[in-house]
Design an enzyme around this catalytic site. Structure first.
Site, PDB file in Angstrom:
ATOM      1  N   HIS A 138     -47.039 -57.827  -0.705  1.00 38.18           N
ATOM      2  CA  HIS A 138     -46.484 -56.627  -0.444  1.00 38.18           C
ATOM      3  C   HIS A 138     -44.884 -56.992  -1.020  1.00 38.18           C
ATOM      4  CE1 HIS A 138     -48.699 -54.257   2.501  1.00 38.18           C
ATOM      5  NE2 HIS A 138     -49.469 -55.138   2.290  1.00 38.18           N
ATOM      6  N   GLY A 139     -43.864 -55.903  -1.032  1.00 38.13           N
ATOM      7  CA  GLY A 139     -42.523 -56.108  -1.128  1.00 38.13           C
ATOM      8  C   GLY A 139     -42.529 -56.457  -2.569  1.00 38.13           C
ATOM      9  N   ALA A 140     -43.080 -56.080  -3.558  1.00 33.48           N
ATOM     10  CA  ALA A 140     -43.181 -57.020  -4.758  1.00 33.48           C
ATOM     11  C   ALA A 140     -42.403 -56.117  -5.843  1.00 33.48           C
ATOM     12  CB  ALA A 140     -44.574 -56.961  -5.284  1.00 33.48           C
ATOM     13  N   SER A 141     -41.801 -55.058  -5.480  1.00 33.13           N
ATOM     14  CA  SER A 141     -40.768 -54.493  -6.719  1.00 33.13           C
ATOM     15  C   SER A 141     -39.751 -55.547  -7.106  1.00 33.13           C
ATOM     16  CB  SER A 141     -39.932 -53.171  -5.804  1.00 33.13           C
ATOM     17  OG  SER A 141     -41.009 -52.181  -5.927  1.00 33.13           O
ATOM     18  N   ASP A 161     -43.404 -49.747  -4.405  1.00 29.09           N
ATOM     19  CA  ASP A 161     -42.629 -48.345  -3.977  1.00 29.09           C
ATOM     20  C   ASP A 161     -41.440 -48.335  -4.100  1.00 29.09           C
ATOM     21  OD1 ASP A 161     -41.975 -46.204  -2.642  1.00 29.09           O
ATOM     22  OD2 ASP A 161     -42.567 -47.050  -0.507  1.00 29.09           O
ATOM     23  N   ASP A 194     -51.155 -47.660   3.945  1.00 29.54           N
ATOM     24  CA  ASP A 194     -50.289 -48.590   3.957  1.00 29.54           C
ATOM     25  C   ASP A 194     -49.736 -48.889   5.111  1.00 29.54           C
ATOM     26  OD1 ASP A 194     -48.562 -50.696   2.666  1.00 29.54           O
ATOM     27  OD2 ASP A 194     -47.170 -49.161   1.862  1.00 29.54           O
ATOM     28  N   HIS A 205     -39.665 -56.197   1.619  1.00 30.11           N
ATOM     29  CA  HIS A 205     -39.497 -54.628   1.551  1.00 30.11           C
ATOM     30  C   HIS A 205     -38.342 -54.122   1.146  1.00 30.11           C
ATOM     31  CE1 HIS A 205     -43.259 -54.758   3.951  1.00 30.11           C
ATOM     32  NE2 HIS A 205     -43.704 -54.200   2.833  1.00 30.11           N
ATOM     33  N   ASP A 224     -52.024 -53.759   9.812  1.00 28.22           N
ATOM     34  CA  ASP A 224     -50.915 -54.606   9.737  1.00 28.22           C
ATOM     35  C   ASP A 224     -50.569 -54.791  11.155  1.00 28.22           C
ATOM     36  OD1 ASP A 224     -48.608 -55.950   9.579  1.00 28.22           O
ATOM     37  OD2 ASP A 224     -47.215 -54.607   8.696  1.00 28.22           O
TER      38      ASP A 224
HETATM   39  P1  13P Z   1     -41.296 -52.739  -2.392  1.00 27.64           P
HETATM   40  O1  13P Z   1     -40.312 -52.262  -1.381  1.00 27.64           O
HETATM   41  O2  13P Z   1     -40.896 -53.982  -2.830  1.00 27.64           O
HETATM   42  O3  13P Z   1     -41.689 -51.773  -3.376  1.00 27.64           O
HETATM   43  O4  13P Z   1     -42.732 -52.817  -1.527  1.00 27.64           O
HETATM   44  C1  13P Z   1     -43.602 -52.043  -1.303  1.00 27.64           C
HETATM   45  C2  13P Z   1     -44.574 -52.077  -0.345  1.00 27.64           C
HETATM   46  O5  13P Z   1     -44.801 -53.399   0.140  1.00 27.64           O
HETATM   47  C3  13P Z   1     -45.290 -51.124   0.210  1.00 27.64           C
HETATM   48  O6  13P Z   1     -46.374 -51.679   1.384  1.00 27.64           O
HETATM   49  O1  G3H Z   2     -43.931 -51.061   2.697  1.00 29.27           O
HETATM   50  C1  G3H Z   2     -43.688 -49.659   2.865  1.00 29.27           C
HETATM   51  C2  G3H Z   2     -43.555 -48.825   2.141  1.00 29.27           C
HETATM   52  O2  G3H Z   2     -42.499 -49.038   1.085  1.00 29.27           O
HETATM   53  C3  G3H Z   2     -43.489 -47.461   2.580  1.00 29.27           C
HETATM   54  O3  G3H Z   2     -42.486 -47.158   3.060  1.00 29.27           O
HETATM   55  O4  G3H Z   2     -42.582 -46.265   5.556  1.00 29.27           O
HETATM   56  O5  G3H Z   2     -40.416 -45.380   4.113  1.00 29.27           O
HETATM   57  O6  G3H Z   2     -42.789 -44.791   3.468  1.00 29.27           O
HETATM   58  P1  G3H Z   2     -41.917 -45.862   4.181  1.00 29.27           P
HETATM   59 ZN    ZN Z   3     -45.558 -53.408   2.411  1.00 32.35          ZN
END
Ligand code: 13P
Ligand code: G3H
Ligand code: ZN
Length: 332
Positions: free
Chosen positions: A234-237, A279, A95, A191, A117
């Site tokens: 991404h950022g889909a929580s 995440d 990732d 994120h 990225d």
């Molecule tokens: P969240 O922070 O929304 O869970 O996004 C996770 C993510 O994009 C990991 O690459």
């Molecule tokens: O998009 C990022 C992920 O949520 C990973 O986060 O770099 O804190 O492990 P991290």
């Molecule tokens: Zn991400």
């Protein structure tokens, strides 16, 4: 370190997964993990809901868990799935890889998919580094995710002050010049657990923050220009309210936490979005349960007594996401 192919570890790349997700109008969940309990929950949740999945490792996770141990954890996950006689397949994915060297090192140590990225570089530099990763990855039958547009949000290793939406007029050229297998786009997700500032939101009748809707118009424009091409969010929580409440009522201080509503993710999953990254929701589920156990049983000091319930809560959350949000349940 000795080179190993993901094929020897029993993993798959994302090519066929994305083709089926595109045809079936669902998305593959990509769950981040940093430790054994998160991994167990992801595997158990996806086996129980019969969902294909992507196991995601950030560079922060790689540092935290040790890269060699990670490879064996992934092999262990493949073993667990085989022992359960389950048909579920998964990809091991880097990732937010930020350099060619990091992507290469992951490919050489058994990853089946990598993200490069380059979204923080200039357009030309992004193309250059992405193309370099694609050439190495494809020679090893590893799939590559690129990114165009910048997501706002602060994480340990990923940070940007404000977002820049993906420019639809760039996607065709980027995909053609780099040869990527999927493309992460920026349409308003970000994120972390506080995705929007309160001033960007409205409030409902109970005073709960309502975030601005995702830019589906940009997504549609992108789909028109690269029809049938796998898109990544991404950022889909969703920043599940139940977990935020549990955290705050058990001593936590999470202010203005707000995420992407489930209905919007469901809508995205039916479109060309084939991979949805989660995440923060996993972090929230585990933290909520650990805090609750400590409130209810302050004398507890056996890690199994708080990590066990946290793992169980995360497993439930994953089943819910696969069944109700991604639509990937039953697709293994
Ligand atoms: P969240 O922070 O929304 O869970 O996004 C996770 C993510 O994009 C990991 O690459
Ligand atoms: O998009 C990022 C992920 O949520 C990973 O986060 O770099 O804190 O492990 P991290
Ligand atoms: Zn991400």
């Amino acid at each position: 370190m000795e080179k190993v192919s993901y094929k020897e570890l029993g993993l798959v790349n994302t090519r066929e997964m994305f083709q089926k997700a595109m045809q079936g109008k669902y998305a593959i969940p990509a769950y981040n993990f940093n430790n054994m309990e998160q991994l167990q929950a992801i595997v158990m949740g996806c086996v129980e809901s019969r969902s294909p999945f992507i196991l995601q490792v950030s560079s922060g996770a790689r540092k935290y868990a040790n890269q060699t141990l990670l490879r064996f954890l992934a092999m262990g996950a493949a073993g667990m799935i085989a022992d359960a006689n389950s048909p579920v397949k998964f990809a091991l994915h880097l990732d937010h890889g930020d350099t060619f060297e990091l992507c290469k090192s992951c490919i050489d140590s058994g990853f089946s998919s990598v993200m490069i990225d380059g979204s923080h570089h200039s357009y030309e530099e992004n193309i250059k580094v992405t193309k370099q990763v694609v050439e190495y990855a494809h020679a090893h039958d590893v799939t590559v995710e690129g990114e165009l547009g910048v997501l706002a949000g602060i994480e340990d290793e990923v940070s940007a002050e404000k977002s820049t939406y993906t420019k639809p007029e760039e996607v065709e050229d980027f995909v053609a010049k780099t040869g990527v297998d999927s493309l992460a786009i920026s349409i308003g997700t970000s994120h972390g657990a506080c995705k929007f500032k309160p001033e960007q939101c409205t409030r409902d009748e109970r005073g709960v923050l309502v975030p601005p809707p995702l830019r589906f118009d940009i997504l549609e424009e992108i789909e028109k220009r690269i029809p049938g091409f796998p898109i990544v969010l991404h950022g889909a929580s969703s920043v599940v309210a139940k977990y935020v409440e549990m955290i705050n009522s058990n001593g936590g201080k999470l202010k203005d936490a707000v995420g992407i509503p489930e209905e919007q993710l469901r809508k995205a999953a039916r479109s060309a979005v084939c991979k949805i990254n989660i995440d923060s929701d996993g972090r929230l589920a585990m933290t909520a349960m650990i805090r609750k156990v400590f409130t209810d049983s302050p004398a507890e000091f056996d890690p199994r007594k708080y990590l066990g319930p946290a793992r169980e809560e995360l497993t439930k959350m994953i089943i819910h996401k696969n069944q109700e949000v991604l639509g990937s349940a039953g697709q293994a």
